[in-house]
Design a protein around this motif. Sequence first.
Motif, short mmCIF file in Angstrom:
data_model
loop_
_atom_site.label_atom_id
_atom_site.label_comp_id
_atom_site.label_asym_id
_atom_site.label_seq_id
_atom_site.Cartn_x
_atom_site.Cartn_y
_atom_site.Cartn_z
N GLY A 125 44.62 33.48 64.74
CA GLY A 125 46.02 33.81 64.50
C GLY A 125 46.76 32.60 63.94
O GLY A 125 46.15 31.54 63.70
N LEU A 126 48.04 32.75 63.76
CA LEU A 126 48.88 31.75 63.09
C LEU A 126 48.65 30.32 63.55
O LEU A 126 48.44 29.43 62.74
CB LEU A 126 50.35 32.14 63.28
CG LEU A 126 51.43 31.34 62.56
CD1 LEU A 126 52.61 32.26 62.24
CD2 LEU A 126 51.92 30.15 63.35
N SER A 127 48.71 30.07 64.84
CA SER A 127 48.70 28.68 65.31
C SER A 127 47.37 28.28 65.93
O SER A 127 47.29 27.30 66.66
CB SER A 127 49.83 28.46 66.31
OG SER A 127 49.71 29.38 67.37
N GLY A 128 46.31 29.01 65.61
CA GLY A 128 45.03 28.76 66.27
C GLY A 128 44.26 27.60 65.65
O GLY A 128 44.30 27.38 64.44
N SER A 129 43.55 26.86 66.48
CA SER A 129 42.62 25.84 66.01
C SER A 129 41.23 26.46 65.98
O SER A 129 41.04 27.60 66.40
CB SER A 129 42.64 24.64 66.94
OG SER A 129 41.98 24.97 68.15
N SER A 130 40.26 25.67 65.51
CA SER A 130 38.87 26.15 65.50
C SER A 130 38.28 26.17 66.90
O SER A 130 37.17 26.67 67.10
CB SER A 130 38.02 25.27 64.57
OG SER A 130 38.11 23.91 64.98
N CYS A 189 34.15 29.41 64.12
CA CYS A 189 35.59 29.60 63.99
C CYS A 189 36.14 28.43 63.19
O CYS A 189 35.70 27.28 63.36
CB CYS A 189 36.24 29.65 65.38
SG CYS A 189 38.02 29.95 65.32
N THR A 190 37.08 28.69 62.30
CA THR A 190 37.67 27.63 61.48
C THR A 190 39.15 27.48 61.78
O THR A 190 39.78 28.37 62.33
CB THR A 190 37.56 27.95 59.97
OG1 THR A 190 38.56 28.92 59.63
CG2 THR A 190 36.20 28.47 59.58
N ASN A 191 39.67 26.31 61.44
CA ASN A 191 41.13 26.16 61.32
C ASN A 191 41.46 26.51 59.87
O ASN A 191 40.83 25.97 58.95
CB ASN A 191 41.51 24.71 61.65
CG ASN A 191 43.00 24.43 61.55
OD1 ASN A 191 43.41 23.42 61.01
ND2 ASN A 191 43.82 25.33 62.06
N VAL A 192 42.40 27.41 59.66
CA VAL A 192 42.68 27.86 58.28
C VAL A 192 43.22 26.70 57.43
O VAL A 192 43.84 25.77 57.97
CB VAL A 192 43.71 29.02 58.22
CG1 VAL A 192 43.14 30.27 58.87
CG2 VAL A 192 45.05 28.63 58.83
N GLY A 241 45.97 25.07 55.33
CA GLY A 241 47.40 25.21 55.61
C GLY A 241 47.71 24.86 57.05
O GLY A 241 48.86 24.56 57.39
N GLY A 242 46.69 24.88 57.93
CA GLY A 242 46.87 24.57 59.35
C GLY A 242 47.00 23.07 59.59
O GLY A 242 47.09 22.27 58.65
N CYS A 243 46.97 22.70 60.85
CA CYS A 243 47.16 21.28 61.19
C CYS A 243 46.17 20.80 62.23
O CYS A 243 46.42 19.84 62.94
CB CYS A 243 48.59 21.04 61.66
SG CYS A 243 49.01 22.00 63.12
N TYR A 244 45.04 21.51 62.34
CA TYR A 244 44.03 21.10 63.32
C TYR A 244 42.74 20.75 62.61
O TYR A 244 41.68 21.29 62.90
CB TYR A 244 43.81 22.21 64.35
CG TYR A 244 45.00 22.47 65.23
CD1 TYR A 244 45.50 21.47 66.07
CD2 TYR A 244 45.63 23.72 65.26
CE1 TYR A 244 46.60 21.70 66.89
CE2 TYR A 244 46.72 23.95 66.09
CZ TYR A 244 47.20 22.94 66.90
OH TYR A 244 48.28 23.17 67.71
N GLY A 245 42.84 19.85 61.65
CA GLY A 245 41.63 19.33 61.00
C GLY A 245 41.41 19.83 59.59
O GLY A 245 40.70 19.21 58.81
N SER A 246 41.99 20.98 59.25
CA SER A 246 41.87 21.48 57.88
C SER A 246 42.99 20.91 57.02
O SER A 246 44.01 20.45 57.54
CB SER A 246 41.93 23.02 57.86
OG SER A 246 40.81 23.55 58.53
N THR A 247 42.79 20.96 55.71
CA THR A 247 43.82 20.45 54.80
C THR A 247 45.06 21.34 54.88
O THR A 247 44.96 22.57 54.79
CB THR A 247 43.27 20.42 53.37
OG1 THR A 247 42.22 19.45 53.33
CG2 THR A 247 44.36 20.02 52.37
N GLY A 248 46.19 20.71 55.05
CA GLY A 248 47.45 21.44 55.16
C GLY A 248 48.58 20.56 54.68
O GLY A 248 48.34 19.46 54.15
N PRO A 249 49.81 21.00 54.86
CA PRO A 249 50.96 20.22 54.37
C PRO A 249 51.03 18.81 54.97
O PRO A 249 51.61 17.92 54.34
CB PRO A 249 52.16 21.06 54.83
CG PRO A 249 51.63 22.43 55.02
CD PRO A 249 50.21 22.29 55.45
N GLY A 250 50.43 18.60 56.13
CA GLY A 250 50.46 17.27 56.74
C GLY A 250 49.37 16.35 56.18
O GLY A 250 49.32 15.17 56.52
N SER A 251 48.50 16.88 55.32
CA SER A 251 47.42 16.06 54.76
C SER A 251 47.93 15.22 53.60
O SER A 251 48.96 15.53 52.99
CB SER A 251 46.29 16.97 54.25
OG SER A 251 45.85 17.84 55.25
#
Lengths: 446, 446
Positions: free
Chosen positions: A74-79, A112-115, A117-127
């Motif tokens: 879901g939206l805020s899930g990590s891997s 399971c992945t972190n999508v 755009g997320g912030c738990y290890g995948s590339t996202g706005p904080g990268s």
Amino acid sequence: MEFPCIDKIESRQRDLLAGPEPTYEKVVTGYSVYSHTEPFVCDHGGLLSRFDIAYESWGTLNSDKSNAILIHTGLSGSSHAHSHAKNTNPGWWEKFIGPGLAIDTNKYFVMCTNVIGGCYGSTGPGSVDPATGKRYATTFPLLTVNDMVRAQFHLLDHLGIQKLHASVGSSMGGMQSLCAAALHSERVGRLITISACARSHPYSIALRFAQRQVLMADPNFNRGFYYDSVPPHIGMKLAREIATVTYRSGPEWELRFGRRRRAPDTPPALCPDFLIETYLDHQSERFCLQYDANSLLYVSKAMDMFDISESVTQRLELQRSKAISELSANPDMQGSAANGTVCMHVNEQPQSKTGQSDLETDAEIMDDLVKGVKNAMQPTLVLGVQSDILFPVKQQKEIADILRRAGNKRVTYYELDAMYGHDTFLIDVANVGAAIKGHLENSIEP
Amino acid sequence: MEFPCIDKIESRQRDLLAGPEPTYEKVVTGYSVYSHTEPFVCDHGGLLSRFDIAYESWGTLNSDKSNAILIHTGLSGSSHAHSHAKNTNPGWWEKFIGPGLAIDTNKYFVMCTNVIGGCYGSTGPGSVDPATGKRYATTFPLLTVNDMVRAQFHLLDHLGIQKLHASVGSSMGGMQSLCAAALHSERVGRLITISACARSHPYSIALRFAQRQVLMADPNFNRGFYYDSVPPHIGMKLAREIATVTYRSGPEWELRFGRRRRAPDTPPALCPDFLIETYLDHQSERFCLQYDANSLLYVSKAMDMFDISESVTQRLELQRSKAISELSANPDMQGSAANGTVCMHVNEQPQSKTGQSDLETDAEIMDDLVKGVKNAMQPTLVLGVQSDILFPVKQQKEIADILRRAGNKRVTYYELDAMYGHDTFLIDVANVGAAIKGHLENSIEP
């Protein structure tokens, strides 16, 4: 009148200003990272010159690589769906995954992945954007659920997994799961979608809009450029409070909290007072420095835009093709593309009829949705929860209906009378778990 | 990424800072004012040394003063329910009130007040405290729905109206209406309650809590002391956005907006983008400088605390008696009482079982509610709307059930399948109006 809740927010604001550094960097460990080093063009024309995708896995991949199950969050899930040696904390689906459990790690290789755009290890706005050496913030390209799934399939390619035994997801994970089954149908053996939808409803859009507006109104938000300062913790807390209301249900709260107050012998107060209020306060307090605000904006917007209709998919594909052509013709654009500015250059197609015009009819919308899932012929489980107000059962029924009308003869549709609302998929191990296990393990005639 | 919605908020903030004076003073005209010059002790022990109540009326009071109907408003309602010579703007119930209409001004003398605590002419947090010469702000005493009704009956005393033909209200107005019928039963001839409840549900409390938190997080809120500065217009706008989501329904929005976008040929955006988002933005924009933030806090909290149970009523009565005794014994306290500090002095009673203890059972709660309405033997109409998520039909059924179990033999219960959610009472003239007219005019055997 006393305002202890305002005092607390102001105190945290002072601490964050004084502290050694902002705390939006999440301490998350134990995941693996796949780095995709080729350019990745997004549906709305934005470009990532490379991306990382964080993932975790449980169980063993068999020799012909046919036993993999991909779990979408879901939206805020990590891997971190389940504990393992490198991270022994319980995962968000801890009781659903494991030896002999609903998703049986004795039988399956579960991922399971972190999508993106997320912030738990995948590339996202904080990268960090390689083109500028600075964090993307709100120069990050706009994402779609299709983009998230496409990134996941690059990971599967990397692992040599040609076809998943099953794609499983709840909430936004269910959108991804449906998207995988419909748009990458040859790679998905079975489909499970729980408390999701085939297209976001205006009511859910309204609820997520309110959350985003609250977040963006935080003065710390600074149009997304808060990484060198104090994060918009107040906006995040308020957004989460609204979200939590939509994740659960009235009947559950009636039973759990009723009209009980935190301190019954004190005068009523405007700060948390009823037990339900202290619950919301506590839930949102935990979240406000744990999740990156920009990820919330991007991922929640991707949910709003989700629509599996054929016309919408075709439009996104066309935009992406055009962006790819422009990039090939002019490699210099890649820098600006990474800043999301390509979005502006792509001349978007006029809106399709579906969901976009006054002239559309219910029959036309349904027809467009049916065409959108015409390739999703996998055995499918659709699970809905009657107390869910965010993704009501009407939307679950719609998923089952369009798949059946597209010709899928193996669609199972269950409706649960669980009282936990949208969050039932996190809580009701007995009912949700059994439905999943049955669908994953049952031999299904073609 | 562009943020026009943030630009707009910042621009208004600058205008308000630069402007001649804050614009929270509402331009409302044409109402009458009753000034109550005796001290008024509130249920939670606070004191108003005097109060004003704004009211408007339509039709003619008959010679024996037996044809008066009191209309109670929802949270943000003014007394302007219908147009008249002194204010020709349409009222909030314009099409329900008038010659031959549902509430027939050829037959009835129809009145509507702005509740105390409000900001449309009645004494509220924005009024000047006579004890200090400054606006009350959040030194205003905590209010209950019972307090609002008690103030209204002082107005009826002033007008010489001993008994109402009917008490009519929707939403919070329905709470007041039920309260009037149950606690001042000898003065209410018929009861009409629409989309209200006998006790606020934790789900509604949660939704109003989120609105209050958003409002109080606005830096301009300044713990309620914003009258000499810029009002918390951002918080008010956001609070109204959340409220609007709860006032309408998904089915209506599906039909009205679907997934249509404001500017279909532009890239998706985080500011208002889908039509449903521009609708929410527009609705809340209108409200953000129109209603006083402190009134929102006080009145919404009074709604949360509403519970017609006998034990709750007794507790409030006891608190009030104690406060009155203390004031009589020590007239010097009246100054501090007006500042709401009496609340702190009153040693509140331990919580009753109802709604306040883990030990309560559903049967005990129902029994307490039934006792709470034991005097409400008026012919009663309870009207519920199936698409209402804020005051669901379960709560309407509860009102009808407790009245019937208390021995009221003339309770009519209607459920409407209207799609407008909670706001149906403002919109559905045909169905809501006819139910009201029938109940007001039908001759009812004792």
